[in-house]
Design a protein around this motif. Structure first.
Motif, mmCIF file in Angstrom:
data_model
loop_
_atom_site.group_PDB
_atom_site.id
_atom_site.type_symbol
_atom_site.label_atom_id
_atom_site.label_comp_id
_atom_site.label_asym_id
_atom_site.label_seq_id
_atom_site.Cartn_x
_atom_site.Cartn_y
_atom_site.Cartn_z
ATOM 1 N N ARG A 67 0.901 -0.917 0.131
ATOM 2 C CA ARG A 67 -0.090 0.295 0.241
ATOM 3 C C ARG A 67 0.996 1.462 0.399
ATOM 4 N N SER A 68 1.786 1.442 0.054
ATOM 5 C CA SER A 68 2.825 1.884 0.522
ATOM 6 C C SER A 68 4.121 2.145 -1.087
ATOM 7 N N GLY A 69 3.513 1.589 -1.951
ATOM 8 C CA GLY A 69 4.478 1.427 -2.832
ATOM 9 C C GLY A 69 5.446 0.723 -3.170
ATOM 10 N N THR A 70 5.848 -0.317 -2.296
ATOM 11 C CA THR A 70 6.927 -1.079 -2.623
ATOM 12 C C THR A 70 6.482 -2.154 -3.430
ATOM 13 N N LYS A 71 7.123 -2.350 -4.477
ATOM 14 C CA LYS A 71 7.426 -3.035 -5.551
ATOM 15 C C LYS A 71 7.339 -4.380 -5.407
ATOM 16 N N ASN A 72 8.834 -4.613 -4.829
ATOM 17 C CA ASN A 72 9.661 -6.118 -5.202
ATOM 18 C C ASN A 72 9.798 -6.267 -3.214
ATOM 19 N N ILE A 73 8.960 -7.576 -2.537
ATOM 20 C CA ILE A 73 9.717 -7.975 -1.577
ATOM 21 C C ILE A 73 9.929 -9.063 -1.154
ATOM 22 N N SER A 74 11.201 -9.537 -0.810
ATOM 23 C CA SER A 74 11.798 -10.538 0.056
ATOM 24 C C SER A 74 11.437 -10.776 1.012
ATOM 25 N N VAL A 75 11.820 -12.008 1.108
ATOM 26 C CA VAL A 75 11.289 -12.833 2.567
ATOM 27 C C VAL A 75 13.135 -13.710 3.315
ATOM 28 N N PHE A 76 13.528 -13.280 4.597
ATOM 29 C CA PHE A 76 14.088 -14.317 4.929
ATOM 30 C C PHE A 76 13.464 -14.853 6.543
ATOM 31 N N ILE A 77 13.431 -16.162 6.529
ATOM 32 C CA ILE A 77 12.110 -17.143 7.298
ATOM 33 C C ILE A 77 13.393 -18.398 7.812
ATOM 34 N N PRO A 78 14.435 -17.986 8.931
ATOM 35 C CA PRO A 78 15.158 -18.578 8.925
ATOM 36 C C PRO A 78 14.684 -20.082 9.313
ATOM 37 N N TYR A 79 13.770 -19.986 10.276
ATOM 38 C CA TYR A 79 13.370 -21.174 10.598
ATOM 39 C C TYR A 79 11.065 -21.496 9.946
ATOM 40 N N LEU A 80 11.995 -22.917 9.455
ATOM 41 C CA LEU A 80 9.525 -22.763 8.278
ATOM 42 C C LEU A 80 9.278 -23.508 9.196
ATOM 43 N N PRO A 81 7.562 -22.862 10.502
ATOM 44 C CA PRO A 81 7.293 -23.596 10.956
ATOM 45 C C PRO A 81 6.658 -24.844 10.201
ATOM 46 N N TYR A 82 6.168 -25.872 10.645
ATOM 47 C CA TYR A 82 5.614 -27.120 10.503
ATOM 48 C C TYR A 82 6.489 -27.598 8.897
#
Length: 279
Positions: A67-82
């Motif tokens: 909603r703030s206009g960010t075009k590209n988002i990546s994420v680092f999730i070190p421990y993946l739940p489930y």
């Protein structure tokens, strides 16, 4: 690019990259809320998903960024739940890892970075996923050591350890262990070891997760029966759900990361992921 760290005290990208500040709180009905102090065209999020509020906070943060206009988002999730709930065992149960991955996929991330994930099923279900191996952790722990043995605690860890040994140019034998469970209650009935005399060498058990630690305690007991030196554990994700009481009697030291928590002790060394990874 700017970085958004959603977990308090967890900053795996300690660098000159500017950080987006955020605030979060709970509404009176129990709903989590987040407010971001800025945005950017490209954002890398880091988060520990230790509970449902953390998962919801990630989803809300992505929505706020879009909603703030960010075009590209990546994420680092070190421990993946489930990641350990990667199959339906009996009728009436969910395929939990698919539910988790569907939530993450709904965010439309450019990249999803995970650290030494438990199950390859996760990698198949996550879109734009990039796996970071535990090589740098093991290399850091073993960098000044010689004449040691790598130990595979069970069949599930074996494939990873062979790849790791090749990357480390490790040329000694890999000690192969296996466990037999009682199907009626899930408890370990027997642990086998493929070598009879370990010649007093220090042994390093390597795996991705230490939860309660029963497997590692059982393996350590069998190794010490076979003339092992010190028995240490290298695990990427140290949950330690039962504390240290049982572990300290049989494991000489545990090396892990801060993927889940920060606490250290005489038994446990947590190596910061900021010292191990570079995206």
């Amino acid at each position: 690019m700017r970085v958004l760290n959603l977990s308090t005290g967890f900053n795996p990208f300690q660098s000159s990259i500017e950080e987006i500040e955020s605030k979060s709180f709970l509404f009176s009905g129990g709903e989590v809320h987040i407010k971001l102090q800025g945005s950017a065209d490209d954002v890398l999020i880091s988060t520990r998903l230790n509970d449902s509020n953390d998962i919801m906070k990630l989803l809300l943060a992505v929505d706020a960024l879009r909603r703030s206009g960010t075009k590209n988002i990546s994420v680092f999730i070190p421990y993946l739940p489930y990641a350990r709930q990667d199959r339906v065992m009996v009728a009436g149960e969910p395929l939990s890892i698919k539910v988790m991955c569907n939530l993450i996929n709904s965010c439309g991330f450019e990249k999803v970075y995970v650290y030494d994930v438990h199950s390859e099923v996760s990698l198949a279900l996550l879109e734009n996923c990039e796996l970071i191996s535990n090589y740098s952790l093991v290399k850091e722990v073993l960098k000044d050591r010689t004449d040691y043995l790598l130990v595979s605690p069970d069949a599930g860890a074996l494939k990873k350890i062979y790849k790791l040994a090749e990357a480390l140019t490790y040329t000694d034998d890999i000690v192969l262990c296996n466990k037999v469970r009682d199907v009626s209650n899930g408890r370990i009935k027997q642990i086998t070891v493929d070598q009879d005399d370990l010649q007093g060498k220090d042994c390093f058990i390597i795996d991705d997760i230490c939860d309660g630690g029963a497997t590692f305690v059982g393996v350590a007991k069998e190794l010490k029966k076979r003339n092992a030196g010190k028995v240490s554990l290298i695990v990427s994700h140290g949950i330690m759900s039962h504390g240290e009481t049982e572990l300290v009697d049989w494991i000489d030291h545990i090396y892990t990361t801060d993927s889940i928590k920060d606490t250290q002790s005489a038994l446990i060394s947590r190596i910061s992921l900021s010292d191990l990874i570079q995206l």
